[in-house]
Design a protein around this motif. Sequence first.
Motif, mmCIF file in Angstrom:
data_model
loop_
_atom_site.group_PDB
_atom_site.id
_atom_site.type_symbol
_atom_site.label_atom_id
_atom_site.label_comp_id
_atom_site.label_asym_id
_atom_site.label_seq_id
_atom_site.Cartn_x
_atom_site.Cartn_y
_atom_site.Cartn_z
ATOM 1 N N SER A 26 0.840 -1.204 0.000
ATOM 2 C CA SER A 26 0.000 0.000 0.000
ATOM 3 C C SER A 26 0.874 1.253 0.000
ATOM 4 O O SER A 26 2.009 1.237 0.482
ATOM 5 C CB SER A 26 -0.913 0.001 1.230
ATOM 6 N N ASP A 27 0.326 2.335 -0.520
ATOM 7 C CA ASP A 27 1.054 3.600 -0.531
ATOM 8 C C ASP A 27 0.884 4.275 0.826
ATOM 9 O O ASP A 27 -0.122 4.931 1.098
ATOM 10 C CB ASP A 27 0.521 4.506 -1.641
ATOM 11 N N LEU A 28 1.859 4.104 1.671
ATOM 12 C CA LEU A 28 1.813 4.671 3.020
ATOM 13 C C LEU A 28 2.954 5.664 3.225
ATOM 14 O O LEU A 28 3.490 5.794 4.320
ATOM 15 C CB LEU A 28 1.883 3.554 4.065
ATOM 16 N N THR A 29 3.295 6.377 2.164
ATOM 17 C CA THR A 29 4.397 7.334 2.272
ATOM 18 C C THR A 29 4.074 8.464 3.253
ATOM 19 O O THR A 29 4.985 9.130 3.744
ATOM 20 C CB THR A 29 4.720 7.939 0.892
ATOM 21 N N HIS A 30 2.777 8.669 3.539
ATOM 22 C CA HIS A 30 2.429 9.689 4.527
ATOM 23 C C HIS A 30 2.806 9.261 5.938
ATOM 24 O O HIS A 30 2.881 10.084 6.844
ATOM 25 C CB HIS A 30 0.930 9.989 4.466
ATOM 26 N N LEU A 31 3.075 7.955 6.115
ATOM 27 C CA LEU A 31 3.512 7.452 7.416
ATOM 28 C C LEU A 31 5.025 7.368 7.503
ATOM 29 O O LEU A 31 5.627 7.712 8.529
ATOM 30 C CB LEU A 31 2.907 6.065 7.677
ATOM 31 N N GLY A 32 5.630 6.871 6.471
ATOM 32 C CA GLY A 32 7.080 6.741 6.447
ATOM 33 C C GLY A 32 7.606 7.022 5.059
ATOM 34 O O GLY A 32 7.235 6.340 4.101
ATOM 35 N N ASP A 33 8.397 8.046 4.916
ATOM 36 C CA ASP A 33 8.900 8.434 3.599
ATOM 37 C C ASP A 33 10.432 8.364 3.606
ATOM 38 O O ASP A 33 11.085 9.100 4.355
ATOM 39 C CB ASP A 33 8.423 9.853 3.268
ATOM 40 N N PRO A 34 11.045 7.475 2.827
ATOM 41 C CA PRO A 34 10.377 6.635 1.832
ATOM 42 C C PRO A 34 9.727 5.394 2.455
ATOM 43 O O PRO A 34 10.192 4.896 3.469
ATOM 44 C CB PRO A 34 11.525 6.231 0.904
ATOM 45 N N TRP A 35 8.637 4.939 1.825
ATOM 46 C CA TRP A 35 8.011 3.691 2.229
ATOM 47 C C TRP A 35 8.692 2.560 1.457
ATOM 48 O O TRP A 35 9.722 2.757 0.809
ATOM 49 C CB TRP A 35 6.497 3.737 1.957
ATOM 50 N N TYR A 36 8.149 1.374 1.514
ATOM 51 C CA TYR A 36 8.780 0.235 0.851
ATOM 52 C C TYR A 36 8.577 0.294 -0.663
ATOM 53 O O TYR A 36 7.521 0.684 -1.155
ATOM 54 C CB TYR A 36 8.191 -1.072 1.384
ATOM 55 N N ASP A 37 9.586 -0.121 -1.380
ATOM 56 C CA ASP A 37 9.493 -0.336 -2.815
ATOM 57 C C ASP A 37 9.078 -1.789 -2.985
ATOM 58 O O ASP A 37 9.890 -2.693 -2.832
ATOM 59 C CB ASP A 37 10.835 -0.044 -3.479
ATOM 60 N N PHE A 38 7.804 -2.009 -3.286
ATOM 61 C CA PHE A 38 7.220 -3.353 -3.246
ATOM 62 C C PHE A 38 7.007 -3.900 -4.648
ATOM 63 O O PHE A 38 6.595 -3.163 -5.555
ATOM 64 C CB PHE A 38 5.884 -3.296 -2.499
ATOM 65 N N ALA A 39 7.251 -5.199 -4.814
ATOM 66 C CA ALA A 39 7.020 -5.828 -6.117
ATOM 67 C C ALA A 39 6.711 -7.311 -5.938
ATOM 68 O O ALA A 39 7.161 -7.951 -4.985
ATOM 69 C CB ALA A 39 8.243 -5.653 -7.020
ATOM 70 N N LEU A 40 5.913 -7.822 -6.879
ATOM 71 C CA LEU A 40 5.644 -9.259 -6.947
ATOM 72 C C LEU A 40 6.685 -9.915 -7.841
ATOM 73 O O LEU A 40 6.994 -9.410 -8.913
ATOM 74 C CB LEU A 40 4.250 -9.519 -7.530
ATOM 75 N N HIS A 41 7.205 -11.036 -7.397
ATOM 76 C CA HIS A 41 8.199 -11.776 -8.173
ATOM 77 C C HIS A 41 7.671 -13.190 -8.405
ATOM 78 O O HIS A 41 7.340 -13.897 -7.452
ATOM 79 C CB HIS A 41 9.530 -11.859 -7.416
ATOM 80 N N GLY A 42 7.590 -13.605 -9.637
ATOM 81 C CA GLY A 42 7.101 -14.942 -9.937
ATOM 82 C C GLY A 42 7.290 -15.296 -11.393
ATOM 83 O O GLY A 42 7.654 -14.448 -12.218
#
Length: 328
Positions: A26-42
């Motif tokens: 989820s885009d939670l950059t308002h909580l922690g900036d930078p937030w996680y760079d998230f990706a699906l790998h498969g």
Amino acid sequence: MKTVALAVTEGMLHFELSLAYEVFGSDLTHLGDPWYDFALHGPDAVRVGRFRLEPDHGLDRLPYADTVIVPGWADVDVDPPAELVDAVRAAHEAGARVVSLCTGAFVLAAAGLLDGRRATTHWSHTRALADRYPRVEVDPDVLYVDNGSVLTSAGKAAAMDLCLHLVRLDHGSAIANTIARRLVVPPHRAGGQAQFVTAPVPAQDDHPLTALLPWAVERLDRPLTVEDLARQARMSSRNLGRHFRAATGTTPLQWLLTQRIRRAQELLEATDDGVDAIATATGMGTATTLRRHFNRTVGVPPDTYRRTFRARSRPEGPGLGSLMPPGA
């Protein structure tokens, strides 16, 4: 920015996968900036239950992530794909923090990442994990285990506990608690809390522990030792330990302690007995001993547990989700 890779293949459980996506994707950059760079790998498009996923990257990109999360593996009797196992192993060797949710522990175990390490999984599969991978120290009575670079969780709700634990490590308690409030889940349940399963009893009528375990449960008020159990089972203490590990995934003393804690919970819920009386009734000896073990196992002191249970059991009582007993 911390990169989080969610490893997905055919045969994954969508509940744990969704939990990880909700927390890290989820885009939670308002909580922690930078937030996680998230990706699906498969590998290409992946079918997970009734859902179709389109990964952002192949499994060969897992070693480039800071954290790799492996969701639950649906059929623990089926070996996970070699491609997934190899990619998870390569990610760990490259320095990634590798995390399994629920039965994803079977993938980590197949990769050899749990050898010589303490680990957990859903309580109904701990015995299978211990049998298949004897070099893994399987702990069936905790929510999650943090070994630093390798982390494992129990099933379902415990997967969320571990995800929030990761956020707490990376961004601090305030942000983790904010996410918990957003998701309407307990803000912090320590990994050492029990999964709250019924006492495991071997299925076979002729198993050496079938009669022993009920015998011991009826005598929890007594200072039972491993020697007492071995004598009752008519075997050596060493042989008893082997049977216990195979049948319950733990040691005789740890199993006894777990039963004593569960009996204490029952007495706290159903009686007005003081902590001293409950310590005697559960074979803990003193209130100090009971408080120490209860707090370490359940996550809260006995008195707090009683108040929380009774407040929760009243229809008009306040919502005290932060202290709800695990097992959901």
